[in-house]
Write an enzyme that holds these catalytic residues in place. Structure first.
Site, PDB file in Angstrom:
ATOM      1  NE  ARG A 254      34.951 -33.120  12.758  1.00 53.19           N
ATOM      2  CZ  ARG A 254      34.695 -31.845  12.449  1.00 53.19           C
ATOM      3  NH1 ARG A 254      35.671 -30.962  12.411  1.00 53.19           N
ATOM      4  NH2 ARG A 254      33.474 -31.470  12.135  1.00 53.19           N
TER       5      ARG A 254
ATOM      6  N   GLY B 198      43.523 -29.071  12.093  1.00 50.35           N
ATOM      7  CA  GLY B 198      42.272 -28.351  11.877  1.00 50.35           C
ATOM      8  C   GLY B 198      42.529 -26.867  12.094  1.00 50.35           C
ATOM      9  CB  THR B 199      44.381 -24.412  10.031  1.00 52.87           C
ATOM     10  OG1 THR B 199      43.670 -24.679   8.817  1.00 52.87           O
ATOM     11  CG2 THR B 199      45.698 -25.188  10.035  1.00 52.87           C
ATOM     12  CG  ASN B 200      38.667 -23.820   9.574  1.00 50.64           C
ATOM     13  OD1 ASN B 200      39.460 -23.225   8.860  1.00 50.64           O
ATOM     14  ND2 ASN B 200      37.718 -24.599   9.090  1.00 50.64           N
ATOM     15  CG  ASP B 201      37.875 -25.359  15.917  1.00 53.09           C
ATOM     16  OD1 ASP B 201      37.262 -24.338  15.552  1.00 53.09           O
ATOM     17  OD2 ASP B 201      37.294 -26.379  16.325  1.00 53.09           O
TER      18      ASP B 201
ATOM     19  CD  GLU C 175      39.840 -29.761  16.048  1.00 50.58           C
ATOM     20  OE1 GLU C 175      38.874 -29.044  15.705  1.00 50.58           O
ATOM     21  OE2 GLU C 175      39.712 -30.870  16.607  1.00 50.58           O
TER      22      GLU C 175
ATOM     23  CE  LYS D 134      51.378   3.313 -16.981  1.00 46.31           C
ATOM     24  NZ  LYS D 134      50.218   4.156 -16.627  1.00 46.31           N
TER      25      LYS D 134
ATOM     26  NE  ARG E 195      48.231  -2.536 -18.237  1.00 46.59           N
ATOM     27  CZ  ARG E 195      47.530  -1.621 -17.594  1.00 46.59           C
ATOM     28  NH1 ARG E 195      48.063  -0.928 -16.619  1.00 46.59           N
ATOM     29  NH2 ARG E 195      46.268  -1.397 -17.921  1.00 46.59           N
TER      30      ARG E 195
ATOM     31  CG  HIS F 141      37.308   1.191 -13.149  1.00 43.85           C
ATOM     32  ND1 HIS F 141      36.338   0.784 -12.256  1.00 43.85           N
ATOM     33  CD2 HIS F 141      38.456   1.284 -12.440  1.00 43.85           C
ATOM     34  CE1 HIS F 141      36.880   0.654 -11.061  1.00 43.85           C
ATOM     35  NE2 HIS F 141      38.164   0.965 -11.143  1.00 43.85           N
TER      36      HIS F 141
ATOM     37  N   GLY G 271      43.721   1.597 -13.102  1.00 45.52           N
ATOM     38  CA  GLY G 271      42.679   2.454 -12.542  1.00 45.52           C
ATOM     39  C   GLY G 271      42.888   2.847 -11.104  1.00 45.52           C
TER      40      GLY G 271
ATOM     41  CG  MET H 174      48.540   4.365  -9.139  1.00 48.88           C
ATOM     42  SD  MET H 174      48.826   4.922  -7.440  1.00 48.88           S
ATOM     43  CE  MET H 174      49.821   3.568  -6.841  1.00 48.88           C
TER      44      MET H 174
ATOM     45  CB  CYS I 133      41.337 -31.290   7.304  1.00 45.30           C
ATOM     46  SG  CYS I 133      41.187 -31.260   9.101  1.00 45.30           S
TER      47      CYS I 133
ATOM     48  CB  SER J 129      44.193 -34.145   9.996  1.00 47.26           C
ATOM     49  OG  SER J 129      43.628 -33.260   9.054  1.00 47.26           O
TER      50      SER J 129
ATOM     51  CE1 TYR K  35      45.100 -34.690   4.921  1.00 43.29           C
ATOM     52  CE2 TYR K  35      46.715 -36.411   5.400  1.00 43.29           C
ATOM     53  CZ  TYR K  35      45.596 -35.660   5.764  1.00 43.29           C
ATOM     54  OH  TYR K  35      44.986 -35.890   6.972  1.00 43.29           O
TER      55      TYR K  35
ATOM     56  NE  ARG L  64      33.425 -29.902   7.878  1.00 42.38           N
ATOM     57  CZ  ARG L  64      33.733 -29.753   6.599  1.00 42.38           C
ATOM     58  NH1 ARG L  64      33.117 -30.494   5.678  1.00 42.38           N
ATOM     59  NH2 ARG L  64      34.646 -28.885   6.211  1.00 42.38           N
TER      60      ARG L  64
ATOM     61  NE  ARG M 291      49.195   7.688 -19.693  1.00 41.31           N
ATOM     62  CZ  ARG M 291      49.468   8.393 -20.798  1.00 41.31           C
ATOM     63  NH1 ARG M 291      50.694   8.865 -20.972  1.00 41.31           N
ATOM     64  NH2 ARG M 291      48.543   8.589 -21.719  1.00 41.31           N
TER      65      ARG M 291
END
Length: 877
Positions: free
Chosen positions: A620, A768-771, A747, A28, A343, A459, A107, A109, A833, A766, A853, A565, A98
């Site tokens: 898999r 498996g970033t969850n596990d 994994e 601002k 802005r 808002h 909204g 601040m 994946c 590949s 990939y 899967r 302000r």
């Protein structure tokens, strides 16, 4: 020694800043200085820098030496420029205070207007303006804002007194109150402040200014500001606020004065049309607070054509200067236009795409700039459902279409309740008379937002658009009783828990659960995606388990399947065959049961290969533990035993035998295939028979068989042999063959650390970033949900690592594994994946590691495509 500079003047020819100083002056302050430099009519003032905010928090809320003197110096400069004096009883200088961080946080601040008024100064304002009503209106507004923002008296306390005054006078609008009524309100407001705080309202203008400055700095650390920064990925440094002190101009001086908010393009649709709202005889807070429903900006042309034409001209000039859509705030005082802010405007994903593409066509920006103008996650907004046009609907109310899309859910009336029910898996619609910054958590949790008051720049509207939430605002047809947890519309009562549907594209509120349909992507979206595809180097695949999923993903631009899967059909029509296999007493019985699954799997694989013609499909082998396929309670066991014609006792014993204390780390993945190789053999046969079938019909197939949960090279070698032997058998039987790869899903930390050994046999990795995240952190994703929010709020973690890849820890394993793997096999194909494959930060990290990939859910594919292009552009910058 030279004193560091903390305060910067703006206005006229004396501006000390410009647009390049955003980090120091906040967005601002930097833009106020820039507009002044451009000759735009800006009320003069000064900015206290973000460096002061930093020092304030680092030094236990103490200010740097010399700050007070610099503020006094700039006050004097401002007084001289305007010929008015701060706190004067004849010609008082009044100020606005302000906030303004480097990154816009609407909204979040707090703002104070008309600062400098007291019982003496108001007399000077009356004499100067010759308008007693206006003067006392300004005074009561100041006391209310100061009492709320600085002295922490609840906003509703003041609103209650105002409503009571209007009721006593028999009027409905604030503007219908007389000067004497407003003077009485000033005293009533001061009394409630004294009652609630024990302190008198400060009459000294400099004390008012100092206390307001403190409040703005303190607001940067309040819960709603912290929540907003967390939700919008804004760093603490960029979230530091400056304080902008500006001379007041007044939109509430009568019929020739007004105030408003405008956008140089439509922030909901992106249409190239001047767009906004205004109120006559009002101050700026009236427009954005949603207390009164404003008029569309086009109406200003009829009321004040000179001001309207000047506003449009300035808006377009600013858009060309900043080469982006601008969000401006303005005030008209006695017919004279003043600009209070500009802005880069917040916009929906739909608008962002259209504006980016059209600005390239107009020659304002180039293609790489256009690609960086659309936050990748915002594309998710374009993929939300809409109301089925063929559905039978009952419209119970209509408001303003504040944020597009559609949502259905159970009605809730508080932000807290929205968060509670959403945490329990319920879809909710947050219904409020009007929202406030304190509602941010509930707005994030809700599917959609409905308000009775407020306009397109209220808002609720601004925050909903930023979040990509469906929102209907200013719905005056509603009668909401928040205390009784009910609202009435079209003569019907709706209570908490009742279903409604919102159409944010039309403003309709619909009774009950209405059918929603998925969007189709074309037009400017398609153009932007083409530009992204021209730039990116990462291949974007999808996680898809059925032919239908595969077809959807191809429509979104997926270039193959990174995770199929195979167990999905085990849970479907083949569930009883799986259970027979689990109950088998020997290998032959297991093979006999598995043979019943073969045709199911083969049929699905044929459909997937057909949908992905010419693109790779990574399949898999079975991953979940066997106990997940069995019933849990006695009645289910009895029912299944009868259906399978086995003794209930045998089934119960098998359930007990398969029970695991920690199934995530138990008998699953490749461990199942090693103990029961016939499972892997059946699945491999289904894959290769399907591949040969499709290939013989002239459709190219590229199967990639992925062995899950490998932690040791010997596990992979055993499973790979089963796959290769089965492939050879099928090729011999069919007198045909197809090319294929066998790789593994990384994994486990051990797999990443010994990747060079595994890559000697595996043709692709590949992640498996969850596990991998679970095993690296040693926490269950499901159980960790109970405390991860607190970890983020308390700064233990910057992000939930299951949503955004932990680059420091898990990311290091990806880097180690990839480097070691490619040392052993230079042409090793590497991908990801997990759900992180569609998250922009994570996609960019994978680009940095030279992955081949990323793979994500079908509806995240466009997000990954854009993020991958942005990674290339940022790398070249």
């Amino acid at each position: 020694m030279t004193q560091p500079k903390y305060v910067y003047f703006f206005g006229g020819d004396e501006s000390e800043g410009d647009a390049t100083m955003r980090t120091l002056l906040g967005g601002k302050g930097a833009n106020l200085a820039e507009m002044s430099n451009l000759g735009v009519p800006v009320p003069p003032g000064f900015t206290i820098s973000t460096e002061v905010c930093k020092i304030y928090y680092e030094n236990n809320q103490r200010y740097p030496t010399g700050l007070d003197e610099q503020i006094t110096e700039n006050l004097t400069k401002l007084e001289n420029a305007l010929g008015a004096k701060f706190g004067d009883t004849e010609n008082p200088l009044l100020l606005s205070v302000r906030s303004g961080a480097a990154v816009s946080m609407p909204g979040m601040m707090d703002t104070i207007l008309n600062l400098g008024l007291n019982d003496d100064a108001v007399k000077g304002l009356i004499a100067k303006s010759e308008n007693e009503r206006f003067s006392y209106d300004a005074y009561r507004r100041f006391v209310q804002m100061f009492g709320n923002v600085v002295m922490n008296v609840d906003h509703d306390e003041f609103e209650h007194l105002l409503e009571e005054k209007k009721k006593a006078k028999g009027v409905t609008l604030d503007t219908e109150l007389e000067a004497s009524d407003l003077a009485e309100l000033v005293n009533e407001y001061k009394s409630i402040i004294k009652k609630r705080t024990g302190d008198d309202f400060p009459d000294n203008p400099r004390m008012q200014l100092d206390m307001s400055r403190d409040a703005v700095f303190q607001s940067s650390g309040n819960p709603r500001a912290i929540t907003y920064r967390r939700l919008n990925d804004i760093s603490e440094e960029l979230g530091r606020t400056a304080v902008n002190v500006q001379s007041m101009v007044f939109g509430n001086m009568g019929g020739s004065s007004g105030t408003g908010v405008a956008f140089t393009r439509n922030p909901s649709t992106g249409a190239n049309q001047f767009y906004g709202e205004f109120l006559m005889n009002a101050q700026g807070e009236d427009v954005v607070a949603g207390i009164r429903t404003p008029l569309p900006i086009s109406e200003l042309q009829n009321i004040s054509p000179k001001a309207y034409n000047e506003l449009v001209e300035i808006g377009l000039r600013l858009e060309k200067h900043y080469t982006d859509m601008q969000d401006v705030e303005f005030t008209i005082q006695d017919g004279i236009l003043y600009m209070l802010q500009t802005r880069n405007g917040k916009r929906t994903g739909q608008a962002a795409v259209r504006i980016a593409v059209e600005m390239v066509e107009e020659g304002l920006i180039d293609k790489p700039t256009a690609l960086t103008r659309v936050p990748a996650n915002d594309l998710d907004q374009l993929l939300h459902p809409s109301v089925d046009p063929d559905a039978q609907v009952e419209i119970i109310a209509q408001g303003l279409p504040a944020s597009p899309g559609a949502a259905l859910g159970k009605v809730v009336f508080t932000a807290l309740r929205a968060e509670e029910m959403a945490a329990e898996g319920e879809k909710v619609i947050l219904v409020r008379t009007e929202t406030s910054p304190e509602d941010i958590g509930g707005m994030d949790a809700a599917e959609g937002i409905l308000t009775a008051r407020g306009g397109m720049t209220s808002h609720a509207a601004v925050v909903a658009r930023g979040m990509g939430k469906c929102c209907v605002a200013g719905c005056s047809d509603l009668f909401i009783n928040e205390e009784a947890l009910e609202f009435y519309a079209s003569g019907k009562r709706y209570a908490e828990g009742d279903y409604i549907t919102l159409n944010g594209s039309t403003g309709d509120v619909l009774s009950g659960q209405v059918s929603l349909i998925q969007p189709e992507l074309s037009g400017q979206f398609g153009i932007l995606m083409e530009w992204a595809d021209e730039v990116r180097s990462l291949e974007i695949r999808t996680n898809a388990d059925t032919p239908e999923d595969a077809k959807n993903a191809r429509q979104f631009g997926a270039e193959g399947i990174g995770l199929c899967r195979t167990e999905h059909m085990f849970f479907g029509t083949g569930i009883d065959a799986v259970r027979e296999m689990i109950l088998a007493d020997n290998t032959e019985e297991r093979k006999q049961a598995l043979s019943k699954l073969l045709s199911h799997q083969r049929t699905d694989f044929i459909g997937i290969f057909e949908a992905m013609a010419g693109y790779p499909v990574t399949i898999r082998t079975l991953d979940p533990p066997l106990h997940e396929f069995l019933p849990k309670n006695e009645s289910e066991i009895e029912e299944l035993a009868t259906r399978l014609n086995v003794e209930p006792r045998k089934l119960s014993e098998r359930v007990e035998e398969l029970h695991e204390f920690n199934p995530m780390l138990g008998h699953r993945g490749c461990r199942l295939g090693i103990v029961y190789p016939e499972i892997t053999e059946m699945q491999a046969r289904a894959i290769f028979e399907a591949a040969v079938d499709v290939s013989k019909r002239g459709i190219k197939v590229l199967p990639e068989i992925m062995i899950p949960l490998v932690g040791h090279i010997n596990e992979f070698t055993l499973q790979k042999k089963v796959v290769v032997d089965t492939a050879d058998e099928v090729f011999a039987e069919t007198n045909s063959r197809v090319d294929y790869l066998v790789g593994t899903m990384i994994e486990l930390p051990r797999a990443a650390l010994t990747a060079d050994k595994i890559a000697a046999e595996a043709e692709f990795f590949s992640y498996g970033t969850n596990d991998l995240t679970q095993t690296t952190f040693g926490m269950s994703r499901d159980d960790a949900a109970k405390f991860l929010d607190d970890y983020v709020k308390n700064g233990v973690l910057e992000y939930d690592p299951f949503q955004i890849l932990d680059q420091e820890g898990v990311g290091s394993l990806l880097e180690i594994g990839t480097e070691k793997g490619r040392t052993a096999r230079s042409d090793l194909k590497v991908g990801i994946c997990g759900e992180h494959g569609g998250e922009p930060h994570s996609v960019k990290f994978c680009y940095g590691l030279d992955f081949n990939y990323v793979s994500c859910s079908p509806f995240r594919v466009p997000i990954a495509r854009l993020a991958a292009a942005q990674a290339v552009i940022e790398d070249k910058a």
